[in-house]
Each structure stands twice: as structure tokens, then as C-alpha cells.
Design a protein around this motif. Structure first.
Motif, mmCIF file in Angstrom:
data_model
loop_
_atom_site.group_PDB
_atom_site.id
_atom_site.type_symbol
_atom_site.label_atom_id
_atom_site.label_comp_id
_atom_site.label_asym_id
_atom_site.label_seq_id
_atom_site.Cartn_x
_atom_site.Cartn_y
_atom_site.Cartn_z
ATOM 1 N N GLY A 153 3.964 8.835 12.804
ATOM 2 C CA GLY A 153 2.942 9.045 11.785
ATOM 3 C C GLY A 153 1.951 10.149 12.077
ATOM 4 N N VAL A 154 1.813 10.527 13.355
ATOM 5 C CA VAL A 154 0.798 11.501 13.732
ATOM 6 C C VAL A 154 1.402 12.811 14.234
ATOM 7 N N LEU A 155 2.407 12.714 15.060
ATOM 8 C CA LEU A 155 2.923 13.910 15.720
ATOM 9 C C LEU A 155 3.657 14.896 14.815
ATOM 10 N N PRO A 156 4.473 14.441 13.833
ATOM 11 C CA PRO A 156 5.292 15.413 13.090
ATOM 12 C C PRO A 156 4.517 16.567 12.495
ATOM 13 N N GLN A 157 3.465 16.301 11.706
ATOM 14 C CA GLN A 157 2.704 17.384 11.090
ATOM 15 C C GLN A 157 1.864 18.147 12.108
ATOM 16 N N ASN A 158 1.455 17.451 13.187
ATOM 17 C CA ASN A 158 0.642 18.119 14.199
ATOM 18 C C ASN A 158 1.442 19.075 15.057
ATOM 19 N N ILE A 159 2.769 18.941 15.037
ATOM 20 C CA ILE A 159 3.611 19.930 15.705
ATOM 21 C C ILE A 159 3.407 21.293 15.059
ATOM 22 N N ILE A 160 3.061 21.290 13.777
ATOM 23 C CA ILE A 160 2.755 22.532 13.055
ATOM 24 C C ILE A 160 1.263 22.834 13.109
ATOM 25 N N TYR A 161 0.429 21.807 12.899
ATOM 26 C CA TYR A 161 -1.018 22.033 12.826
ATOM 27 C C TYR A 161 -1.602 22.565 14.136
ATOM 28 N N ILE A 162 -1.190 21.989 15.255
ATOM 29 C CA ILE A 162 -1.793 22.367 16.547
ATOM 30 C C ILE A 162 -1.554 23.838 16.887
ATOM 31 N N PRO A 163 -0.308 24.345 16.814
ATOM 32 C CA PRO A 163 -0.128 25.780 17.069
ATOM 33 C C PRO A 163 -0.924 26.651 16.105
ATOM 34 N N CYS A 164 -1.048 26.206 14.848
ATOM 35 C CA CYS A 164 -1.827 26.973 13.869
ATOM 36 C C CYS A 164 -3.300 27.017 14.248
ATOM 37 N N VAL A 165 -3.832 25.892 14.703
ATOM 38 C CA VAL A 165 -5.234 25.841 15.125
ATOM 39 C C VAL A 165 -5.452 26.739 16.343
ATOM 40 N N ILE A 166 -4.518 26.682 17.285
ATOM 41 C CA ILE A 166 -4.636 27.524 18.484
ATOM 42 C C ILE A 166 -4.595 29.001 18.105
ATOM 43 N N LEU A 167 -3.648 29.374 17.258
ATOM 44 C CA LEU A 167 -3.535 30.770 16.848
ATOM 45 C C LEU A 167 -4.755 31.202 16.046
ATOM 46 N N LEU B 75 5.335 18.423 5.043
ATOM 47 C CA LEU B 75 5.862 17.414 5.956
ATOM 48 C C LEU B 75 5.011 16.155 5.915
ATOM 49 N N GLU B 76 3.691 16.337 5.935
ATOM 50 C CA GLU B 76 2.777 15.195 5.911
ATOM 51 C C GLU B 76 2.877 14.417 4.601
ATOM 52 N N ALA B 77 3.148 15.122 3.496
ATOM 53 C CA ALA B 77 3.160 14.476 2.182
ATOM 54 C C ALA B 77 4.493 13.832 1.842
ATOM 55 N N PHE B 78 5.594 14.447 2.245
ATOM 56 C CA PHE B 78 6.897 13.988 1.755
ATOM 57 C C PHE B 78 7.793 13.371 2.834
ATOM 58 N N ILE B 79 7.488 13.583 4.107
ATOM 59 C CA ILE B 79 8.322 13.036 5.179
ATOM 60 C C ILE B 79 7.585 11.954 5.958
ATOM 61 N N THR B 80 6.352 12.253 6.345
ATOM 62 C CA THR B 80 5.595 11.324 7.184
ATOM 63 C C THR B 80 5.405 9.942 6.554
ATOM 64 N N PRO B 81 5.113 9.824 5.234
ATOM 65 C CA PRO B 81 4.944 8.475 4.661
ATOM 66 C C PRO B 81 6.147 7.563 4.884
ATOM 67 N N THR C 129 0.819 -1.217 0.000
ATOM 68 C CA THR C 129 0.000 0.000 0.000
ATOM 69 C C THR C 129 0.847 1.258 0.000
ATOM 70 N N LEU C 130 1.955 1.199 0.737
ATOM 71 C CA LEU C 130 2.790 2.387 0.863
ATOM 72 C C LEU C 130 3.915 2.423 -0.160
ATOM 73 N N GLU C 131 3.953 1.442 -1.039
ATOM 74 C CA GLU C 131 4.980 1.439 -2.067
ATOM 75 C C GLU C 131 4.544 2.329 -3.229
ATOM 76 N N GLY C 132 5.467 3.083 -3.750
ATOM 77 C CA GLY C 132 5.157 3.968 -4.861
ATOM 78 C C GLY C 132 4.075 4.973 -4.500
ATOM 79 N N ILE C 133 4.134 5.448 -3.284
ATOM 80 C CA ILE C 133 3.089 6.351 -2.797
ATOM 81 C C ILE C 133 3.122 7.672 -3.551
ATOM 82 N N ASN C 134 1.948 8.246 -3.772
ATOM 83 C CA ASN C 134 1.817 9.500 -4.505
ATOM 84 C C ASN C 134 1.888 10.672 -3.521
#
Length: 213
Positions: A132-146, A195-201, A62-67
Motif C-alpha cells: 500500500g505504501v511502497l509502490p507509488q513511493n518507488i516513483i515519488y522518492i526519486p522524484c523528490v530527490i531529483l 499507480l496510486e489511483a489504479f493499482i495500489t487500491p 470502504t474499498l468497494e466501488g472505489i473512485n
């Protein structure tokens, strides 16, 4: 504007709106706690189905050749409307309760996901949650709070103007200034999309190998 000036402005904004930040964080944490406890009360059948699905990912291609581009646009499609929603709610006097409810939902999704991984897969689930969850949320959570604080602040400014005809908001409370703040916020969130698209996978593939062990 230099980075130093930007940080000084943010520090002033944070001090002036400390109670709003605390309120927003409180509702976000409430959502996280609700998400954690919801896993505890899931039926065994639901838990087994989700565990089997996650395990099957590690045994498939499933994760091979991911887009990566597709993931980027999916993250954009999932998160951008939420930020625009915060912006719109800030333009309404009655938007504050909805803003706080959105914080609860965001916290719930994070709490549920992390709690499920850890509760069902133990140490391997913790690895999957961290990578799989925390990396992008390190950015998303402060953005949501702000975004929440900016929306509440602007909404309260409109309410003051309505209740007090003599009240005049600051220049930073103008719709233009308010909208520009959200444009900067969206620009920062794009880092999370990347980050979610190119690092997290890649991190998830590493974690799923651990799940299959």
C-alpha cells in the motif's frame, strides 16, 4: 533526444552533483528514522485507535466501488504543490534550508507509516506497507530527490551570480531550462499518480484481507 542520450545526460548530472544527492538522501533518511522512532513513543491509546481504524477498513465496504479518478486527483492535489514548491524555492537564494526540511518531512511520513504498520500489525502490517505504501513511493522518492537537487543546484547558481559578478551560469541553469526539467519531473510523477489511483487500491484490498484474518 534518445533514451541513451537522456541517460548519459543524467549520469553526468549525477556525477557533477554527487554531494548534493548524498546530502538530500541524508536528510530524507533522517526523516525516515525520525518517523520510525516517533511510532515507538506514541501513546498506547493513539496506537490502538489507529489499529482499530485500519482493522475496521477490512471489515467494511470502504474499498468497494472505489473512485479511482478521485484518488488520482487527490494524489495530484497532494503531491503537485510540493514539486511546484521545490521549483519555487530553487528560484530563491534562501530556499536551500527549506528544501532540506521538506526532505525530512517526506522521509518522516514514509518512515512513520511503514513503521506503524509493522510495529502494530507485525507481518500483516509489513504486507500492508509493502503493497500500500511502497509502490507509488518507488516513483515519488526519486522524484523528490531529483527535485531537491535541481532546486539546490539552481539556488546555488543564483548565489554565485550574486556574490561574483563575473560568474556566468551554464545555459542549463537558465530559468527556462530549469522549469523544463521540472515539467519532465512532473510528467514522470504522473506515473506514480496513476499507480496510486489504479493499482495500489487493489493491493491494499488484498493486504486488508490479511489484516482481518
Amino acid at each position: 533526444m534518445t533514451f541513451r542520450n537522456l541517460m548519459e545526460n543524467f549520469n553526468k548530472h549525477f556525477r557533477d552533483n554527487l554531494l548534493m544527492y548524498l546530502l538530500t538522501i541524508l536528510f530524507l533518511c533522517t526523516g525516515i528514522i525520525l518517523g520510525i522512532y516517533s511510532v515507538k513513543y506514541m501513546s498506547n491509546n493513539d496506537k490502538s485507535s489507529l489499529v482499530n481504524y485500519i482493522t475496521s477498513l477490512s471489515q467494511s465496504s470502504t474499498l468497494e466501488g472505489i473512485n479511482n479518478k478521485a484518488i488520482f486527483f487527490e494524489a495530484l492535489k497532494s503531491n503537485l504543490p510540493i514539486i511546484i514548491g521545490y521549483w519555487f524555492l530553487g528560484l530563491t537564494i534562501v530556499g536551500i534550508p527549506v528544501i532540506l526540511v521538506l526532505c525530512i518531512f517526506k522521509g518522516f511520513s514514509i518512515g512513520f507509516t511503514i513503521s506503524f504498520f509493522v510495529y502494530s500489525l507485525k507481518d500483516r502490517g509489513l504486507l500492508l506497507a509493502v503493497l500500500g505504501v511502497l509502490p507509488q513511493n518507488i516513483i515519488y522518492i526519486p522524484c523528490v530527490i531529483l527535485a531537491s537537487v535541481l532546486s539546490i543546484q539552481f539556488s546555488l547558481g543564483m548565489l554565485k551570480e550574486k556574490l561574483n559578478k563575473g560568474y556566468k551560469g551554464s545555459k542549463g541553469s537558465s530559468v527556462a531550462g530549469y522549469s523544463v526539467s521540472f515539467l519532465f519531473l512532473i510528467g514522470f510523477m504522473i506515473l506514480g499518480f496513476l499507480l496510486e489511483a489504479f493499482i495500489t487500491p487493489s493491493l491494499i484490498k488484498f493486504a486488508l484481507k490479511g489484516v482481518s484474518m
